[in-house]
Design an enzyme around this catalytic site. Structure first.
Site, PDB file in Angstrom:
ATOM      1  N   LYS A 492       0.844  -1.196   0.000  1.00 28.13           N
ATOM      2  CA  LYS A 492       0.000   0.000   0.000  1.00 28.13           C
ATOM      3  C   LYS A 492       0.878   1.244   0.000  1.00 28.13           C
ATOM      4  O   LYS A 492       2.084   1.156   0.314  1.00 28.13           O
ATOM      5  CB  LYS A 492      -0.904  -0.022   1.234  1.00 28.13           C
ATOM      6  CG  LYS A 492      -0.135  -0.106   2.545  1.00 28.13           C
ATOM      7  CD  LYS A 492      -1.056  -0.427   3.716  1.00 28.13           C
ATOM      8  CE  LYS A 492      -0.240  -0.458   4.998  1.00 28.13           C
ATOM      9  NZ  LYS A 492      -0.969  -1.010   6.119  1.00 28.13           N
ATOM     10  N   ARG A 589     -10.906   0.643  13.865  1.00 30.23           N
ATOM     11  CA  ARG A 589     -10.728   1.412  12.636  1.00 30.23           C
ATOM     12  C   ARG A 589     -11.793   0.901  11.681  1.00 30.23           C
ATOM     13  O   ARG A 589     -12.841   1.493  11.530  1.00 30.23           O
ATOM     14  CB  ARG A 589      -9.298   1.154  12.124  1.00 30.23           C
ATOM     15  CG  ARG A 589      -8.884   1.912  10.937  1.00 30.23           C
ATOM     16  CD  ARG A 589      -7.357   1.843  10.750  1.00 30.23           C
ATOM     17  NE  ARG A 589      -6.891   0.547  10.258  1.00 30.23           N
ATOM     18  CZ  ARG A 589      -5.619   0.307   9.912  1.00 30.23           C
ATOM     19  NH1 ARG A 589      -4.703   1.246  10.028  1.00 30.23           N
ATOM     20  NH2 ARG A 589      -5.259  -0.869   9.471  1.00 30.23           N
ATOM     21  N   TYR A 717      13.748  31.962   4.176  1.00 27.49           N
ATOM     22  CA  TYR A 717      12.549  32.714   4.552  1.00 27.49           C
ATOM     23  C   TYR A 717      12.553  33.113   6.026  1.00 27.49           C
ATOM     24  O   TYR A 717      13.038  32.363   6.872  1.00 27.49           O
ATOM     25  CB  TYR A 717      11.308  31.852   4.289  1.00 27.49           C
ATOM     26  CG  TYR A 717      10.972  31.704   2.823  1.00 27.49           C
ATOM     27  CD1 TYR A 717      10.655  32.812   2.046  1.00 27.49           C
ATOM     28  CD2 TYR A 717      10.970  30.450   2.229  1.00 27.49           C
ATOM     29  CE1 TYR A 717      10.338  32.660   0.708  1.00 27.49           C
ATOM     30  CE2 TYR A 717      10.655  30.290   0.892  1.00 27.49           C
ATOM     31  CZ  TYR A 717      10.341  31.401   0.139  1.00 27.49           C
ATOM     32  OH  TYR A 717      10.037  31.264  -1.177  1.00 27.49           O
ATOM     33  N   MET A 766      10.109  24.963  -0.381  1.00 29.89           N
ATOM     34  CA  MET A 766       9.298  24.011  -1.136  1.00 29.89           C
ATOM     35  C   MET A 766      10.158  23.039  -1.948  1.00 29.89           C
ATOM     36  O   MET A 766       9.953  21.831  -1.930  1.00 29.89           O
ATOM     37  CB  MET A 766       8.339  24.759  -2.066  1.00 29.89           C
ATOM     38  CG  MET A 766       7.328  23.859  -2.728  1.00 29.89           C
ATOM     39  SD  MET A 766       6.298  24.724  -3.914  1.00 29.89           S
ATOM     40  CE  MET A 766       5.289  25.728  -2.856  1.00 29.89           C
TER      41      MET A 766
HETATM   42  C1  PLP Z   1      -0.215  -1.779   6.959  1.00 31.81           C
HETATM   43  C2  PLP Z   1      -0.757  -3.009   7.505  1.00 31.81           C
HETATM   44  C3  PLP Z   1       0.094  -4.072   7.875  1.00 31.81           C
HETATM   45  C4  PLP Z   1       1.586  -3.982   7.884  1.00 31.81           C
HETATM   46  O1  PLP Z   1       2.046  -3.324   9.045  1.00 31.81           O
HETATM   47  P1  PLP Z   1       3.590  -3.089   9.333  1.00 31.81           P
HETATM   48  O2  PLP Z   1       3.627  -2.495  10.683  1.00 31.81           O
HETATM   49  O3  PLP Z   1       4.057  -2.137   8.298  1.00 31.81           O
HETATM   50  O4  PLP Z   1       4.244  -4.402   9.235  1.00 31.81           O
HETATM   51  C5  PLP Z   1      -0.500  -5.262   8.241  1.00 31.81           C
HETATM   52  N1  PLP Z   1      -1.850  -5.392   8.276  1.00 31.81           N
HETATM   53  C6  PLP Z   1      -2.678  -4.382   7.963  1.00 31.81           C
HETATM   54  C7  PLP Z   1      -4.159  -4.609   8.036  1.00 31.81           C
HETATM   55  C8  PLP Z   1      -2.175  -3.159   7.574  1.00 31.81           C
HETATM   56  O5  PLP Z   1      -2.996  -2.155   7.281  1.00 31.81           O
END
Ligand code: PLP
Length: 822
Positions: A492, A589, A717, A766
């Site tokens: 991701k 979550r 700046y 920037m």
């Molecule tokens: C991002 C994520 C992981 C991986 O977590 P790390 O701490 O980067 O190993 C595993 N499971 C879910 C559901 C995640 O969102």
């Protein structure tokens, strides 16, 4: 390979047992990679078991392709029907057998073998020594850094009868690994480059690391070492008879006393022998690491009997080139594989293999120079042609006179240019579109000019991704779990900033089982770029249902409502879809809570078209010991929830809970699969195995300008940077728009220039940032390291009160990603 082998000989060498059909042919090639086979009828395929899938899985397909000889584990049950179609040699352990064959082949080589080990510099010493020696001899050497338990055998199989000397590199990462390497390499001349100071997990301490490495030389006739490394020379002198040692030092009393004189980018190296005779060499380097490596090279060349003018001629051509095989964005969506430092068949093979592992592109193009000093041209180019043949290239561009011989083999696909100059005259970047281009040539052809012409032009900031380190980290985590536990890798957020398509592609070749992305679009993009692994989508939305179906993506379902919507969708379309169920055990979550379970079970019964591929939960504090009790209660609750869901299923979904930190802390809960994230990218968040992982990414930029400022001047700046006593600053080509966090302003952060710390002065802008280089001899064009091996992400994150995850994922997509194998 030096000596073709019969099955009977192989049985004798490996202590194995032959079964299956007998074939009279001799084995002249050995392969461990199912994609890399040139002459199937004379190849032995060795089925290795590793973190990667079992090589034996490929055997049925390989028999189809005409391979007749296999080396397999004796525990592997040969599927019925195959016995009549191939010969099998069954051994206890195929890796040991591969090494035994290598040791046998090595013995067939009657010329000198040089064994090289140490912590730093071994690959460069091997490459440079190869270049210098090739003025006078044909040289075999390990390709790239093929120095491991499997790399060394492959290097040995690359030695041909016409070679006059072989240079083999050995690398170990833990105690006990050198003995087999030493047994295979059996060097006559040894070179110990040096010992790094870094702590390594596999060794108790520095002395034990040295002793392990020295095992390479146990049977050596002569060993070259630098006496000025106190610990190394003490260990060596305790173990080896003085008559076997060749020492060099800056101080008198060694076999060679070395003094150096630096002047205008050149260094004179003067060697004085014990009889006070001296010789002088000139080299185009001034940094101390290069001088140390070159001194090893010169002494080794002298020891092998090369004459002084030939050595000097070889040294004249040395360049501190990047030996790494890099993958970089090219013009018009092309991908370039930059191998501008290659000069032999073994290296070409590695590069072609890397090419074949990349994502499919419109066509594959090879740009290749003459191979220099590689023995008889008639023979070499027919071998090159055979090699190229097996990688089905669409277009081959040869540069040089000798390589023109390939025309006979590929009349319809081959073009020839007499020189690089001539190629550049005709090379129009606009004619390349979505191509995969391998550029590989010997040093004097200066193919970096070709790369320059074809690469995408972006500003001076690059994120370099070390694919070997990625493999190392993947294997580290793979070793923490049982062989049958599947590995899902989280790619991701653009693979934590590393570049989703390239990293996913590399994971595919490494044998990952699953990928996960956050959004459907990320999954679609991976599919479009040729990624075939199953992909889980963490946060799908209703609008993306068509995409899920079209691109074969597997959504996470996290609420009864969403389950129902997706269920209706698949029923309306009369399709099936694999889904994953997220159980909320404390993250709060997304996910099903306990009270949802009765409804969930009803839904599962009502929508059998939705196939539950897996069931998982996510730990909220696996990285921290203080949350251990909570983590365990999450895991317990998950086990209860999954048991309840399973009561309505007549099949078994994959069960998983652990992220990177969880794999380290709770391996007993690995279940069917683990979900690797940040650990793959080289950050060990629990702090328990800091030294075991390798940093994967290095963020670099360049100095645009250097200014000397008077006392009282301010920088940037709001006049936030103050130089009450004046000083010197450098402006770097990176800013917060590239992802360089503004919180690093005003001395909170620093960069490394020539390995020295340069603190940030003033506010990060920037696209630029200024650093204090009052104490550094810096100039425009120099490189500045933002993070990498010498600045850890953890340290940087701590400095501004955030976590490594944020730093990694913040790097803007406008920063060019470059991938390399070292
Ligand atoms: C991002 C994520 C992981 C991986 O977590 P790390 O701490 O980067 O190993 C595993 N499971 C879910 C559901 C995640 O969102």
């Amino acid at each position: 390979m030096l000596s073709p082998l019969s099955v009977a000989q192989l049985v004798e060498i490996t202590g194995g047992k032959a079964t299956g059909k007998g074939y009279p042919a001799l084995i002249a090639q050995i392969s461990i990679d199912s994609r890399q086979i040139i002459h199937p009828e004379q190849t032995l395929f060795v089925a290795l078991r590793g973190a990667k899938a079992d090589g034996a899985d490929f055997i049925p397909a390989l028999i189809q392709e005409g391979i007749r000889f296999f080396l397999v584990h004796e525990t592997w049950e040969i599927p019925s029907g195959l016995l009549e179609r191939a010969s099998f040699i069954a051994v206890k352990n195929t890796r040991d057998a591969l090494q035994a064959i290598a040791a046998f082949q090595r013995k067939q080589f009657g010329k000198p073998v040089v064994g090289i080990t140490g912590s730093n510099g071994k690959t460069i010493v091997k490459e440079w020594l190869g270049q210098v020696l090739s003025q006078s001899y044909t040289v075999a050497k390990s390709p790239k850094s093929y120095n491991s338990q499997v790399g060394v055998p492959l290097s040995i199989f690359g030695i041909q009868p016409y070679h006059q000397v072989a240079l083999l590199e050995a690398g170990v990462s833990r105690s006990g690994e050198m003995a087999p390497l030493s047994w295979m390499i059996q060097p006559e001349l040894g070179i110990f480059t040096n010992i790094g100071s870094a702590h390594e997990e596999g060794f108790e301490g520095l002395e034990s690391k040295i002793r392990e490495k020295l095992q390479l030389f146990s049977e050596c006739k002569l060993l070259i070492y630098c006496k000025d490394q106190a610990l190394v020379s003490r260990e060596i002198e305790e173990r080896f008879d003085p008559s076997r040692l060749i020492s060099w030092s800056a101080n008198p009393g060694s076999d060679f006393t070395v003094s150096v004189k630096k002047k205008e980018g050149q260094t004179k190296i003067i060697l004085m022998k014990l009889d006070l005779s001296t010789m002088t060499f000139q080299v185009p380097f001034t940094d101390s690491a290069s001088i140390e490596n070159i001194t090893h090279v010169i002494i080794a060349a002298l020891t092998l009997g090369q004459d002084i003018p030939a050595i000097q001629e070889g040294l004249n051509h040395l360049k501190s080139v990047d030996m790494r095989l890099t993958l970089k964005p090219g013009v018009n969506d092309s991908l370039l594989i930059d191998d501008t430092y290659n000069n032999d068949l073994a290296g070409l093979k590695v590069a072609l293999e890397f090419l074949s592992q990349q994502r499919p592109k419109r066509s594959k193009i090879l740009i290749l120079s003459d191979l220099l000093q590689q023995g008889i041209p008639e023979k070499i180019y027919s071998e090159v042609a055979e090699l190229i043949q097996s990688y089905s290239l669409d277009r081959i561009i040869g540069v040089g006179k000798e390589v023109a011989r390939l025309k006979d083999f590929f009349p319809d696909r081959f073009e020839n240019y007499p020189s690089t100059e001539d190629l550049l005259l005709h090379l129009d970047p606009e004619k390349f579109q979505n191509e995969l281009i391998l550029i590989t040539g010997a040093r004097p052809f200066e193919f970096e000019r070709v790369v320059n012409r074809l690469q995408q032009r972006i500003h001076g900031t690059t994120l370099e991704i070390n694919l070997n380190a990625l493999t190392h980290n993947f294997n580290f985590f793979k070793r923490q779990v049982k062989p049958e536990t599947k590995m899902m890798v989280m790619v991701k957020a653009f693979a934590y900033g590393g570049g989703a398509a390239e990293i996913a592609n590399h994971l595919q070749t490494m044998g990952a089982d699953y990928l996960a992305v956050a959004f459907s679009d990320e999954g679609v993009s991976l599919r479009k770029q040729g990624i075939r692994l199953p992909i889980m989508v963490l946060n799908p939305v209703e609008e993306s249902f068509d995409l899920l179906r079209e691109y074969d993506l597997e959504p996470v379902v996290f609420s009864p409502d969403f389950f129902r919507k997706l269920g209706k969708y698949v029923q309306n379309h009369q399709i099936q879809l694999s889904i994953h169920l997220d159980m909320d055990t404390g993250m709060h979550r997304l996910g099903f809570e306990k009270h949802h379970l009765p409804e969930l079970k009803d839904l599962i019964r009502s929508f059998p078209e939705l196939k539950i591929a897996s069931l998982y939960t996510h730990l909220v504090g696996a990285d921290e010991a203080e949350h251990e009790e909570f983590s365990l209660s999450q895991l317990r609750q998950f086990m209860e929830m999954k048991a309840e869901v399973e009561t309505v299923l007549d099949y078994k979904p994959l069960i998983h809970a652990l992220n990177s930190a969880g794999i380290i802390r709770y391996p007993e809960f690995q279940m069917d699969m683990v979900r690797l994230g940040i650990g793959l990218y080289g950050v060990e968040v629990t702090g328990k195995h800091d030294a075991a992982l390798k940093p994967v990414s290095t963020l670099k930029t360049t100095i645009s300008q250097v200014k000397t400022l008077p006392p009282g001047a301010t920088v940037g700046y709001s006049r936030k940077g103050k130089l009450p006593n004046g000083g010197k600053i450098a402006t770097l080509a990176i800013g917060y728009a590239d992802g360089y966090d503004r919180r690093f302003s005003q001395g909170k952060g620093y960069v490394l220039i020539q390995s020295k710390k340069a603190p940030i002065i003033g506010n990060v802008c920037m696209d630029m940032v200024m650093v204090d280089v009052s104490e550094i001899d810096a100039k425009a064009g120099d490189e500045a390291i933002i993070y990498g091996e010498q600045i850890s992400l953890k340290e940087l994150a701590d400095r501004i009160g955030t976590i490594p995850y944020e730093l990694l994922t913040n790097i803007s997509t406008r920063v060019k990603r470059v991938y390399y194998l070292d």
